[in-house]
Motif scaffolding. Structure first.
Motif, short mmCIF file in Angstrom:
data_model
loop_
_atom_site.label_atom_id
_atom_site.label_comp_id
_atom_site.label_asym_id
_atom_site.label_seq_id
_atom_site.Cartn_x
_atom_site.Cartn_y
_atom_site.Cartn_z
N VAL A 1 16.11 28.66 -34.87
CA VAL A 1 17.62 28.86 -34.30
C VAL A 1 17.22 28.04 -32.84
CG1 VAL A 1 19.42 30.21 -34.14
CG2 VAL A 1 18.25 29.98 -36.05
N THR A 2 16.66 28.73 -32.11
CA THR A 2 16.64 29.08 -30.51
C THR A 2 16.16 27.05 -30.05
OG1 THR A 2 15.57 30.99 -29.85
CG2 THR A 2 15.39 29.09 -28.52
N ILE A 3 15.53 26.93 -31.14
CA ILE A 3 14.73 25.07 -30.38
C ILE A 3 15.81 24.44 -31.29
CG2 ILE A 3 13.16 23.55 -32.12
CD1 ILE A 3 11.42 25.65 -32.06
N SER A 4 16.57 25.21 -32.51
CA SER A 4 17.56 23.48 -33.29
C SER A 4 18.68 23.57 -32.12
CB SER A 4 18.06 24.18 -34.12
OG SER A 4 18.65 25.20 -34.14
N HIS A 5 18.90 25.06 -31.18
CA HIS A 5 20.70 25.01 -30.67
C HIS A 5 19.06 23.70 -28.94
CE1 HIS A 5 22.33 29.36 -31.69
NE2 HIS A 5 22.34 28.51 -32.75
N ALA A 6 18.76 24.23 -28.97
CA ALA A 6 18.32 23.39 -27.25
C ALA A 6 18.47 22.46 -27.54
CB ALA A 6 16.93 24.23 -27.13
N ILE B 1 10.01 28.63 -25.10
CA ILE B 1 9.05 29.10 -25.89
C ILE B 1 7.73 27.86 -25.15
CG2 ILE B 1 7.76 28.24 -27.62
CD1 ILE B 1 11.02 28.72 -28.64
N ASP C 1 13.76 32.77 -36.19
CA ASP C 1 14.24 33.12 -34.56
C ASP C 1 14.35 32.23 -33.54
OD1 ASP C 1 11.80 34.30 -34.63
OD2 ASP C 1 12.90 35.62 -33.41
N ILE C 2 12.41 31.52 -34.02
CA ILE C 2 12.47 30.53 -33.03
C ILE C 2 12.97 29.05 -32.72
CG2 ILE C 2 10.67 29.72 -31.89
CD1 ILE C 2 10.59 32.12 -30.96
N SER D 1 10.47 23.13 -23.76
CA SER D 1 9.92 24.63 -23.41
C SER D 1 11.29 25.21 -22.42
CB SER D 1 8.27 24.29 -22.86
OG SER D 1 7.88 26.00 -22.46
N ARG E 1 14.18 24.19 -22.11
CA ARG E 1 14.93 24.80 -22.58
C ARG E 1 14.97 26.35 -22.78
NH1 ARG E 1 17.78 19.22 -24.65
NH2 ARG E 1 18.47 18.29 -23.25
N THR E 2 14.51 26.23 -24.11
CA THR E 2 13.84 27.33 -24.84
C THR E 2 13.34 28.45 -24.20
OG1 THR E 2 11.69 26.05 -25.32
CG2 THR E 2 13.60 25.82 -26.66
#
Length: 107
Positions: free
Chosen positions: A43-48, A21, A40-41, A16, A18-19
């Protein structure tokens, strides 16, 4: 996603942070009846987590290797070592150090 959090030793709270979210939203994605995050979420999680979206969705490490540059055999070794008891990890470490010192000596 749960397996990747466990593999990386992360908590939902850390993800959370890191993202950005909320932990509650992340828990919703992780629950047995979990919802699927919008693209989009995801992608955010995968990047984190430093993994591909495809890997998060499928769990297939070939996607992760292709998209993040992480070698499948390295991932395999990391997964196997991560579940070893501490004494076995120590033996692996000694073995790797021995191999490393041998390769330095022969170069």
């Amino acid at each position: 996603m749960r397996a990747e959090l466990d593999f990386q030793g992360l908590t939902v709270k850390e993800l959370s942070a890191r993202t950005g979210i909320s932990p509650r939203t992340l828990e919703g994605y992780l629950s047995a009846r979990g919802s699927i995050p919008p693209a989009d979420i995801a992608v955010t999680i995968s990047h984190a987590l430093h993994v591909s979206v495809e890997y998060l969705v499928t769990g297939d490490s070939t996607y992760n290797a292709v998209n993040t540059g992480k070698n499948n055999s390295n991932r395999f070794l990391e997964e196997k070592i991560s579940i070893m008891p501490f004494d076995k990890k120590c033996l692996v470490k000694e073995f790797v150090n021995l191999l490393d010192s041998y390769s330095v000596a022969t170069n």
